[in-house]
Design an enzyme around this catalytic site. Sequence first.
Site, short mmCIF file in Angstrom:
data_model
loop_
_atom_site.label_atom_id
_atom_site.label_comp_id
_atom_site.label_asym_id
_atom_site.label_seq_id
_atom_site.Cartn_x
_atom_site.Cartn_y
_atom_site.Cartn_z
N THR A 1 0.82 -1.21 0.00
CA THR A 1 0.00 0.00 0.00
C THR A 1 0.86 1.27 0.00
O THR A 1 1.98 1.26 0.52
CB THR A 1 -0.89 0.03 1.26
OG1 THR A 1 -1.52 1.32 1.37
CG2 THR A 1 -0.10 -0.19 2.54
N TYR B 1 -1.57 0.14 10.29
CA TYR B 1 -1.85 -0.56 9.02
C TYR B 1 -0.63 -0.45 8.10
O TYR B 1 -0.10 -1.46 7.61
CB TYR B 1 -3.09 0.05 8.36
CG TYR B 1 -3.28 -0.38 6.93
CD1 TYR B 1 -3.44 -1.73 6.60
CD2 TYR B 1 -3.26 0.56 5.88
CE1 TYR B 1 -3.59 -2.12 5.28
CE2 TYR B 1 -3.41 0.17 4.57
CZ TYR B 1 -3.57 -1.18 4.27
OH TYR B 1 -3.70 -1.57 2.96
N1 UFG Z 1 -12.96 11.61 1.53
C1 UFG Z 1 -14.01 12.48 1.74
N2 UFG Z 1 -15.18 11.95 2.20
C2 UFG Z 1 -15.36 10.62 2.45
C3 UFG Z 1 -14.27 9.75 2.22
C4 UFG Z 1 -13.09 10.28 1.77
O1 UFG Z 1 -13.88 13.69 1.55
O2 UFG Z 1 -16.44 10.22 2.87
C5 UFG Z 1 -11.69 12.15 1.03
C6 UFG Z 1 -10.53 11.87 1.97
O3 UFG Z 1 -10.42 12.87 2.94
C7 UFG Z 1 -9.36 11.81 1.00
C8 UFG Z 1 -9.98 11.30 -0.30
O4 UFG Z 1 -11.38 11.51 -0.18
O5 UFG Z 1 -8.91 13.10 0.78
C9 UFG Z 1 -9.74 9.83 -0.53
O6 UFG Z 1 -10.08 9.12 0.65
P1 UFG Z 1 -10.26 7.54 0.69
O7 UFG Z 1 -10.73 7.17 2.06
O8 UFG Z 1 -11.09 7.08 -0.47
O9 UFG Z 1 -8.79 7.00 0.43
P2 UFG Z 1 -7.43 7.32 1.22
O10 UFG Z 1 -6.64 8.20 0.31
O11 UFG Z 1 -7.66 7.79 2.60
O12 UFG Z 1 -6.85 5.86 1.37
C10 UFG Z 1 -5.88 5.33 0.53
C11 UFG Z 1 -6.01 3.82 0.51
C12 UFG Z 1 -5.63 3.24 1.86
C13 UFG Z 1 -4.27 3.75 2.26
C14 UFG Z 1 -4.26 5.26 2.29
C15 UFG Z 1 -2.88 5.80 2.61
O13 UFG Z 1 -7.32 3.45 0.19
O14 UFG Z 1 -5.59 1.84 1.78
O15 UFG Z 1 -4.63 5.76 1.00
O16 UFG Z 1 -2.98 7.15 3.03
F1 UFG Z 1 -3.95 3.30 3.49
#
Ligand code: UFG
Length: 332
Positions: A116, A140
Amino acid sequence: MRLLVTGGAGYVGSHLVWEAVDAGHDVVVLDDLSTGHAEVLPDIELVVANLLDRDRIHAGVKRLKPDAVLHFAAKSLVGESMRRPDLYFRNNVVGSMNLLDAMREADVGRFVFSSTAAVYGEAETCPIEETSTLAPINPYGTSKKMVEELLAAYADAGWVNSVALRYFNAAGADAKGRTGEDHDPETHLIPIALMAAAGSGRRLKLFGTDYPTRDGTCVRDYVHVSDLADAHLRAVNWLEDGAGAQRINLGSSEGYTVREVLTTAGDVVGTPLQFDEVERRAGDPAVLVASHARAKAVLGWSPERDLRTILETAWRWHSRASSGHAASTTTT
Ligand code: UFG
């Protein structure tokens, strides 16, 4: 080839299973079904077992004697890992060790690992290269980094050669509708946005509008889950001759802000998405974009599907299966 796929009933794993079947491989899935969905794998051999059950894992690998193992089974919620680090180290690290030791014993030498972007933490560079400092900011990411270290040591000892694939933001669904994203709880932007559009009743929150980015919202590198699956099959092929412990980013090298994603999602759905702008979510870095130069050089891989295709395939999945796999399987 005969492929053993742990976590094959999960989101990324099930897409790999179908790509592998399409490519003519013989696939056996090992999954404890704690978060996976057996319904998306009709006619696929499924062994229901947990990686912490060392004796069963050793017996299973010995019996199946696969040509390669693709290891997806893991706990993968960042927030949960902060509250219950024990679960993450036990499942992800001890579970992986059990699997690797079973492979050693059965003389199975090829391993593809689901890693990841979380291994980088708050990256210092953009785009992020594999040589960037690894400084995970949650258990994680630390658990995945620990397994990558195990893999380096096991390769040095001449036991198991491996490719660790560091996913950026996996999204989208199988174009043939055989599987898609269905987490419980769901925390990812695209499924939450599309489920809200499909009438889930859950209102979308946009976390943080004051980041130092072009529109104030976080930038992420979204990569289609079927492109990820393709990279795994390339990694298996690479391991036919390749030795050592490779670490490879899987991203598109292009970043989109949350607002851009939501605008494109509105186009795909046919109506602008409704959302509330709220405070930042703890632990979200402002920008995470991969360099995929190494994936291209080593595996000959570049993603083929763009953000729109990601959203279109995900929308077909969520609009048909707004309550998850159970709903989808009644319509297929
Ligand atoms: N976001 C929102 N609203 C939501 C969900 C997400 O605004 O309801 C935003 C988050 O703040 C972020 C973006 O959308 O800016 C993407 O968020 P996600 O939760 O879809 O994905 P992440 O970037 O947090 O997660 C990814 C991978 C994980 C990994 C992580 C590392 O899916 O497995 O990056 O930072 F661990």
